[in-house]
Design a protein around this motif. Structure first.
Motif, mmCIF file in Angstrom:
data_model
loop_
_atom_site.group_PDB
_atom_site.id
_atom_site.type_symbol
_atom_site.label_atom_id
_atom_site.label_comp_id
_atom_site.label_asym_id
_atom_site.label_seq_id
_atom_site.Cartn_x
_atom_site.Cartn_y
_atom_site.Cartn_z
ATOM 1 N N VAL A 96 0.795 -1.090 -0.185
ATOM 2 C CA VAL A 96 -0.090 -0.080 -0.184
ATOM 3 C C VAL A 96 0.850 0.975 -0.085
ATOM 4 C CG1 VAL A 96 -1.544 1.183 1.378
ATOM 5 C CG2 VAL A 96 -1.860 -1.109 1.029
ATOM 6 N N ARG A 97 2.076 1.378 0.750
ATOM 7 C CA ARG A 97 2.690 2.351 0.735
ATOM 8 C C ARG A 97 3.173 2.718 -0.567
ATOM 9 N NH1 ARG A 97 8.175 3.372 0.485
ATOM 10 N NH2 ARG A 97 8.952 5.135 1.865
ATOM 11 N N ALA A 98 3.818 1.457 -1.344
ATOM 12 C CA ALA A 98 4.185 1.614 -2.779
ATOM 13 C C ALA A 98 3.167 2.248 -3.659
ATOM 14 C CB ALA A 98 4.810 0.332 -3.397
ATOM 15 N N LEU A 99 1.767 1.582 -3.473
ATOM 16 C CA LEU A 99 0.710 2.093 -4.207
ATOM 17 C C LEU A 99 0.275 3.537 -4.085
ATOM 18 C CD1 LEU A 99 -1.754 0.878 -5.931
ATOM 19 C CD2 LEU A 99 -3.013 0.710 -3.704
ATOM 20 N N LEU A 141 -11.168 -4.106 -3.632
ATOM 21 C CA LEU A 141 -10.677 -4.109 -5.083
ATOM 22 C C LEU A 141 -9.478 -5.393 -5.267
ATOM 23 C CD1 LEU A 141 -10.388 -0.395 -5.941
ATOM 24 C CD2 LEU A 141 -12.063 -1.800 -6.682
ATOM 25 N N VAL A 142 -8.724 -5.473 -4.299
ATOM 26 C CA VAL A 142 -7.563 -6.473 -4.447
ATOM 27 C C VAL A 142 -8.482 -7.780 -4.334
ATOM 28 C CG1 VAL A 142 -5.982 -7.513 -3.183
ATOM 29 C CG2 VAL A 142 -5.804 -5.165 -3.276
ATOM 30 N N GLU A 143 -9.479 -7.808 -3.791
ATOM 31 C CA GLU A 143 -10.289 -9.163 -3.457
ATOM 32 C C GLU A 143 -11.331 -9.335 -4.769
ATOM 33 O OE1 GLU A 143 -11.769 -8.877 0.522
ATOM 34 O OE2 GLU A 143 -9.868 -9.658 1.284
ATOM 35 N N ASN A 144 -11.430 -8.367 -5.611
ATOM 36 C CA ASN A 144 -12.461 -8.533 -6.799
ATOM 37 C C ASN A 144 -13.732 -8.151 -6.266
ATOM 38 O OD1 ASN A 144 -10.666 -9.176 -9.027
ATOM 39 N ND2 ASN A 144 -10.175 -10.841 -7.834
ATOM 40 N N ARG A 145 -13.889 -7.318 -5.110
ATOM 41 C CA ARG A 145 -15.196 -7.128 -4.752
ATOM 42 C C ARG A 145 -15.586 -5.696 -4.934
ATOM 43 N NH1 ARG A 145 -15.484 -6.430 0.145
ATOM 44 N NH2 ARG A 145 -13.491 -6.871 1.190
ATOM 45 N N ASP A 146 -16.865 -5.240 -4.905
ATOM 46 C CA ASP A 146 -17.271 -3.781 -5.048
ATOM 47 C C ASP A 146 -16.809 -3.064 -3.705
ATOM 48 O OD1 ASP A 146 -18.443 -4.268 -7.288
ATOM 49 O OD2 ASP A 146 -20.538 -4.785 -6.446
ATOM 50 N N PRO A 147 -16.335 -1.900 -4.260
ATOM 51 C CA PRO A 147 -15.706 -1.160 -2.836
ATOM 52 C C PRO A 147 -16.812 -0.694 -1.918
ATOM 53 C CG PRO A 147 -15.749 0.238 -4.790
ATOM 54 C CD PRO A 147 -15.873 -1.054 -5.136
ATOM 55 N N PRO A 148 -16.562 -0.816 -0.521
ATOM 56 C CA PRO A 148 -17.631 -0.066 0.143
ATOM 57 C C PRO A 148 -17.363 1.480 0.164
ATOM 58 C CG PRO A 148 -15.706 -0.759 1.416
ATOM 59 C CD PRO A 148 -15.483 -1.118 -0.049
ATOM 60 N N ASN A 155 -7.761 -5.706 -11.373
ATOM 61 C CA ASN A 155 -8.135 -6.944 -10.873
ATOM 62 C C ASN A 155 -9.061 -7.486 -11.923
ATOM 63 O OD1 ASN A 155 -10.947 -5.932 -10.907
ATOM 64 N ND2 ASN A 155 -11.065 -5.362 -8.583
ATOM 65 N N ASP A 156 -9.732 -8.692 -11.612
ATOM 66 C CA ASP A 156 -10.295 -9.580 -12.771
ATOM 67 C C ASP A 156 -11.333 -8.897 -13.333
ATOM 68 O OD1 ASP A 156 -8.729 -11.619 -11.717
ATOM 69 O OD2 ASP A 156 -10.497 -12.551 -10.792
#
Length: 729
Positions: free
Chosen positions: A104-107, A181-188, A356-357
């Motif tokens: 995350v720091r790099a991101l 997003l990393v887990e391919n889910r819609d963001p809260p 992501n996917d």
């Protein structure tokens, strides 16, 4: 055969070379930070009978040097962890579990932000950062046996700034969309009206949790604080009162550390900071004070990018823009080895990008490319009146958090502080935005004059308990929601703590018109739930369960039906209510799906029966405050004003509290301007030093709802000091 043997030997030799390389990778390749500019520092560290450090110096930078040295004496382990986090070396220090933080720091391009913005900071702010870094370096040099990671020191002012800019957005929930997003889910989404149709979570019972992204600030479900300010007209002794009750983890890199500072340059302040900060984040000086609670406006926007076939460009206003791409190496400790693990980070004109996917998603968030929070915190530390304090706040460096303010002149106020994006109408800012239109990409934030603020209401008090700013001072004295644009994404949520606070303040006013010491202590240590909101809905669901064929659960259901709605530890149903309520509160706070009430009831009954032999053990046998050999009973719960928010389930089945009421401070200003304060911490000043007398010396006071004196006046401190030393280089 010869070829096979040769290949086999080559493999052995290659493996040996690789093994040596992996063992040497980090020490040989890590680039140490250049030390801060050389200058002389001298600070005096005086400790009172509870080990609280009072740091004196000729200059502010001298004091910052002493702050770092004193804190390192009490908790160098955590300061090292914060330093490693700021340097992108958490996984090298702690292993694979910390690799997401380095990613995350790099991101977020923390190094780039510091490189672009650090030199523009005011000279006095940079001097304080360098002084603090030099103090850390001095302690590391004086205690080389405590240094856990080679090349971690020296650190410099830029490293201290990096720690701030990395942790800041996690206080308003940036880890939520990143993880989704990393887990391919819609963001809260935070802020605004409660959304429906969020994805169903797996069990959120306190006995079973896991998380992908280890946060560098509070988790969304862990946020919680209470803050109260009372005007002198509302108190029986004509005193202005400020009650600081920020809920944080009791240990770790966002745990409170109490300190008092005195500089000949006018920096006099008593309060608490987080590891890695040269200045307190809350508390008081001679003239004024403030405290904070986490707020959750919608400060994060997500954009879906349209990529070309090779995924190296994205469409923007009819043109193709290059997608920035950078390979980073996460250096992860495995046993005695440090292994480089490659990851790609991406960036668009919007901000950091996650692939992501489902495609490429860019994230834009408040305060994403600035370091002004450093200047703001330092300026409000040194403000001498309400006007100076508001001018410093108008600098808008702190991207989000409520400020509850009070001063010696009798002013009180709630500021729903946030860097609100200046969003254009015509877009669904609550959903995923089109990434190909510049009109959807905000470029600035609204001015401080647009921040919801309630100053000196007629009720004579202001409060916040992680709730909407539209409830802050009682009926007839509240802000009007219609005055604020829905594009600001201001939260509308209430908590049990906010409902209870208003009820208790209004009761005190109705009964006597004044809110004195007894009333404010009664409010602060209240352990009850209002029969309203999510708690009422949750117990209605439990009461409606058909448990005719399960006598044990039916017994628990009947016990809860008689519960007195108070987690004071006196009722037979308190332990049961404590444990079944937490999943409901978590779902409410996260705006997630309500869990299955029968499943939660079953898990709780099973746990209490297994470890305590009954469903009605005394709650204080179950809920404990533990540190070293000290093991004490606690009261309060997940969303009570007296907060025992989160806990670890230990081998004996007891719940060892790790988050909730932490640093508590009561501040009073008399009509003549004289300021006094009292405070308490759950453990003591030296939370990671088992051999220190201050490892557990505040625990009994904390459990007993007692406070200790803050010796803000140096003359008074002299009567109570237990150590006095000078440090410097």
């Amino acid at each position: 055969m010869k070829l096979l043997k040769r290949l086999g030997l080559g493999v052995v030799v290659l493996s040996a070379i690789l093994l040596v390389a992996l063992m040497a990778w980090d020490p040989l390749t890590v680039s140490s930070s250049p030390p801060p500019p050389v200058r002389d520092y001298e600070a005096r560290i005086v400790r009172d009978e509870f080990g609280v450090p009072h740091i004196f110096g000729k200059t502010d930078a001298d004091v910052a040097y002493g702050v770092a040295y004193a804190h390192a004496e009490d908790d160098f382990d955590t300061l090292q962890e914060v330093s490693a986090m700021a340097r992108g070396r958490m996984a090298t220090l702690n292993g694979a579990s910390s690799a997401p933080i380095d990613y995350v720091r790099a991101l977020l391009d923390i190094d780039g932000i510091v490189k672009r913005k650090y030199d523009a900071l005011p000279d006095d702010v940079k001097a304080v950062l360098d002084g603090y870094a030099t103090g850390l370096n001095a302690y590391a040099e004086d205690h080389p046996d405590e240094v856990a990671l080679s090349g971690l020191f020296p650190v410099n002012g830029r490293d201290i700034a990096a720690g701030f800019v990395l942790r800041s957005p996690f206080f308003f929930g940036l880890n939520g969309p990143i993880q989704a997003l990393v887990e391919n889910r819609d963001p809260p989404r935070e802020g605004g009206p409660v959304l429906q149709g969020l994805p169903k979570e797996k069990s959120i019972h306190p006995l079973s949790e896991d998380k992908l992204i280890t946060p560098v600030g509070p988790n969304p479900d862990e946020n919680g604080s209470n803050a109260f300010a009372i005007s002198p007209e509302r108190t029986p002794d004509d005193k202005t009162r400020l009650i600081s009750n920020a809920h944080q983890p009791l240990r770790g890199n966002v745990a409170w550390y109490e300190l008092v500072v005195h500089s000949e340059e006018g920096w006099d302040f008593a309060g608490a900071n987080f590891p890695g900060s040269p200045f307190p984040f809350l508390g008081h000086n001679k003239y004024l004070g403030w405290t904070n609670t986490v707020n959750r406006p919608d400060l994060i926007d997500i954009y879906k990018l349209t990529l070309n076939q090779t995924r190296n460009q994205y469409q923007f206003d009819g043109e193709w823009k290059p997608l920035e791409k950078k390979r980073v190496w996460l250096k992860i400790k495995y046993g005695p080895f440090v292994i480089p693990y490659p990851q790609m980070v991406y960036r668009s004109i919007h901000g950091p990008v996650i692939m992501n996917d489902k495609g490429a998603f860019a994230i834009r968030y408040a305060g994403m490319d600035q370091l002004d929070m450093l200047t703001q915190y330092f300026r409000i530390n040194k403000a001498t009146n309400f006007e100076e304090w508001q001018a410093a706040m108008a600098g808008q460096g702190v991207p989000a958090t409520n400020f509850v303010y009070a001063d010696a002149k009798g002013n009180i106020g709630l500021f729903y502080n946030a860097m609100f994006p200046d969003r254009a109408p015509g877009f669904d800012w609550r959903g995923v935005l089109p990434g190909d239109q510049s009109a959807a990409v905000w470029q600035q934030t609204l001015p401080f004059t647009r921040v919801p603020a309630l100053i000196n209401p007629a009720s004579g008090y202001v409060m916040n308990a992680n709730n909407t700013p539209y409830t802050a001072a009682g009926p007839g004295d509240e802000l009007e929601p219609a005055n604020y644009s829905p594009l600001m994404g201001i939260e509308e949520d209430e908590t049990n703590r906010s409902l209870r606070s208003i009820v208790l303040f209004e009761e005190a006013i109705k009964n006597g018109g004044k809110i004195g010491e007894a009333e404010i202590r009664r409010i602060k240590y209240d352990t009850a739930y209002e029969r309203a909101g999510y708690a009422e809905d949750w117990f209605d669901k439990i009461a409606a369960l058909d448990l005719e064929n399960d006598p044990k659960l039916a017994e628990a259901q009947a016990l809860l039906a008689k519960w007195d709605w108070n987690l004071d530890g006196e009722g037979a149903a308190d332990a049961l209510a404590l444990m079944v309520l937490r999943p409901a509160n978590k779902a409410h706070y996260q705006r997630g799906k309500i869990p299955d009430p029968q499943q939660i009831l079953q898990e709780t009954v099973d746990h209490l029966t297994e470890y305590f032999g009954a469903i009605d053990p005394p709650m204080k046998d179950v809920l404990r405050l533990r540190q070293g050999d000290v093991d004490l009973p606690l009261d309060g719960g997940n969303d009570t004003i007296r907060a025992s928010t989160l806990w670890d389930v230990e081998d004996d089945g007891r719940l060892s509290v790790r988050h909730g009421d932490s640093f508590i401070m009561f501040v009073e200003w008399a009509r003549d301007g004289a300021v006094t304060s009292r405070s308490i911490q759950p453990f003591g000043a030296a939370t990671t030093r088992p051999d220190s007398p201050h490892y557990t010396d505040q625990m009994q006071l904390f459990v007993d709802h007692k406070l200790k004196t803050v010796y803000f006046d140096p003359a008074e401190l002299e009567k109570h000091k237990t150590s006095d030393k000078v440090v410097g280089n």
